[in-house]
Scaffold this active site. Structure first.
Site, PDB file in Angstrom:
ATOM      1  N   ASP B  36       0.868  -1.182   0.000  1.00  0.00           N
ATOM      2  CA  ASP B  36       0.000   0.000   0.000  1.00  0.00           C
ATOM      3  C   ASP B  36       0.912   1.241   0.000  1.00  0.00           C
ATOM      4  OD1 ASP B  36       0.884   0.454   2.599  1.00  0.00           O
ATOM      5  OD2 ASP B  36      -0.976  -0.221   3.531  1.00  0.00           O
ATOM      6  N   SER B  37       0.288   2.430   0.051  1.00  0.00           N
ATOM      7  CA  SER B  37       1.100   3.638  -0.120  1.00  0.00           C
ATOM      8  C   SER B  37       2.129   3.799   1.005  1.00  0.00           C
ATOM      9  CB  SER B  37       0.197   4.866  -0.210  1.00  0.00           C
ATOM     10  OG  SER B  37      -0.569   4.978   0.962  1.00  0.00           O
TER      11      SER B  37
END
Ligand SMILES: NC(=O)c1ccc[n+]([C@@H]2O[C@H](COP(=O)([O-])OP(=O)(O)OC[C@H]3O[C@@H](n4cnc5c(N)ncnc54)[C@H](O)[C@@H]3O)[C@@H](O)[C@H]2O)c1
Lengths: 246, 79
Positions: B36-37
């Protein structure tokens, strides 16, 4: 002892509400990193804790300075090896009506209260992300929600802290880090000691519980937000103001 | 000592919690390895720490596969 083995970094921890927060966390077993610009007061506070057998050390840093904050977190990590709890409590006021407010007054308050909180969250997020846990509590203020004549800079900084709290909570939640704010009302400390007698009386007329809050009133709310009991609470603003804001 | 490429792969395995076999040069961090980010930011920070360098944001954005990360690090450390 709920915080045994945990290290808490408290900015502005030398006196006032910050010191009361240190007391509450230490009473539950936390190790303390007391951060302040007032070196002598911070050292005396840390020494008083150590005399009672609490592991505590004073660190001098200006939270408004990213370089200071980076050095600070390096020193605290070197000393204690971890930072489980961050309390962004350092704050200042430079009151004036907007018409009379100088640029320096605006900038100084935003720099310490808002940017200082950002600087410390940024620095703490690295070790907390690695640890996959952590708790951050930012000290906002009721005036960040209600506004207050004479406090354009201060109320804007505290409203900013509330927005920052919510964003940090969203960014860090997936790693088990909670971020909340406590918004005190009128608390009897050196900061409010500067107020005139009339201003103090005027404040109390809008406090349903009809007394100024104590630093301990605020500190207990902070302790709760750092405890396991608050594990499922993040991105919230807990008002500790005797009912001023409802 | 292991090569820069091996060290990059080890960091990816550790940071993203994936199996070493999944980590090929073509694997995309987000699509293939489930990053994920925050994972990608942490990965970049871990690479910076390991190789004592600062990776500018505009460079970091371009590192989307394992092979790209290895090539970037090799360019910096030589080898
Ligand atoms: N007292 C109140 O009624 C009240 C109400 C709402 C919110 N607050 C907030 O509570 C927090 C604590 O306030 P207090 O009443 O204990 O004030 P205080 O002035 O007694 O304590 C603040 C501490 O922060 C330190 N500090 C100031 N600037 C700093 C900097 N740049 N870097 C590091 N440390 C710095 C000071 O030296 C001091 O020790 C503040 O954020 C304040 O805005 C207070």
């Amino acid at each position: 002892m709920g915080f045994a083995g945990k290290t808490a970094l408290i900015t502005g921890g030398a006196r006032g509400i910050g010191r009361a927060i240190a007391e509450e966390l230490a009473a539950a077993g936390a190790t303390l990193a007391i951060v302040d610009v007032l070196q002598d007061v911070a050292e005396a506070t840390a020494a008083a804790f150590r005399e009672r057998g609490v592991e505590a050390a004073a660190f001098v840093a200006n939270v408004a300075s990213p370089a200071d904050v980076e050095r600070l977190f390096g020193e605290v990590m070197a000393r204690f090896g971890k930072i489980d709890i961050l309390i962004n409590n350092a704050g200042i006021t430079r009151d004036n009506l907007i018409m009379r407010m100088k640029e320096e007054e605006w900038d100084a308050v935003i720099a310490v209260n808002l940017k200082g909180t950002f600087n410390c969250i940024k620095a703490a997020s690295r070790p907390m992300l690695k640890a996959r846990s952590g708790c951050i509590v930012n000290i906002a203020s009721v005036v960040g929600v209600m506004g207050n004549a004479g406090q354009a800079n201060y109320s804007a900084s505290k409203a900013g802290v509330i927005g920052l709290t919510k964003t940090a909570a969203k960014e860090l939640a997936s790693r088990g880090i909670t971020v909340n704010a406590v918004a005190p009302g009128y608390i009897a400390t050196d900061m409010t000691g500067k107020l005139s007698e009339e201003a103090r009386k005027a404040f109390l007329t809008v406090v349903p519980l009809a007394r100024p809050g104590t630093p301990q009133d605020v500190a207990r709310a902070v302790r709760f937000l750092c405890s396991e009991d608050a594990a499922y609470i993040t991105g919230q603003v807990l008002h500790v103001d005797g009912g001023m804001l409802m | 000592m292991s090569s820069p490429a091996e060290r990059v792969r080890e960091i990816i395995v550790e940071q993203l919690g994936v199996n070493a076999e999944q980590v090929t040069d073509e694997s995309k961090f987000v699509e293939d390895l489930g990053a994920d980010s925050l994972d990608t930011v942490e990965l970049v920070m871990a690479l910076e720490e390991e190789f004592g360098t600062e990776i500018p944001d505009e460079e970091a954005e371009k590192l989307t596969t394992v092979g790209e990360a290895i090539a970037y690090v090799q360019k910096i450390v030589g080898g």
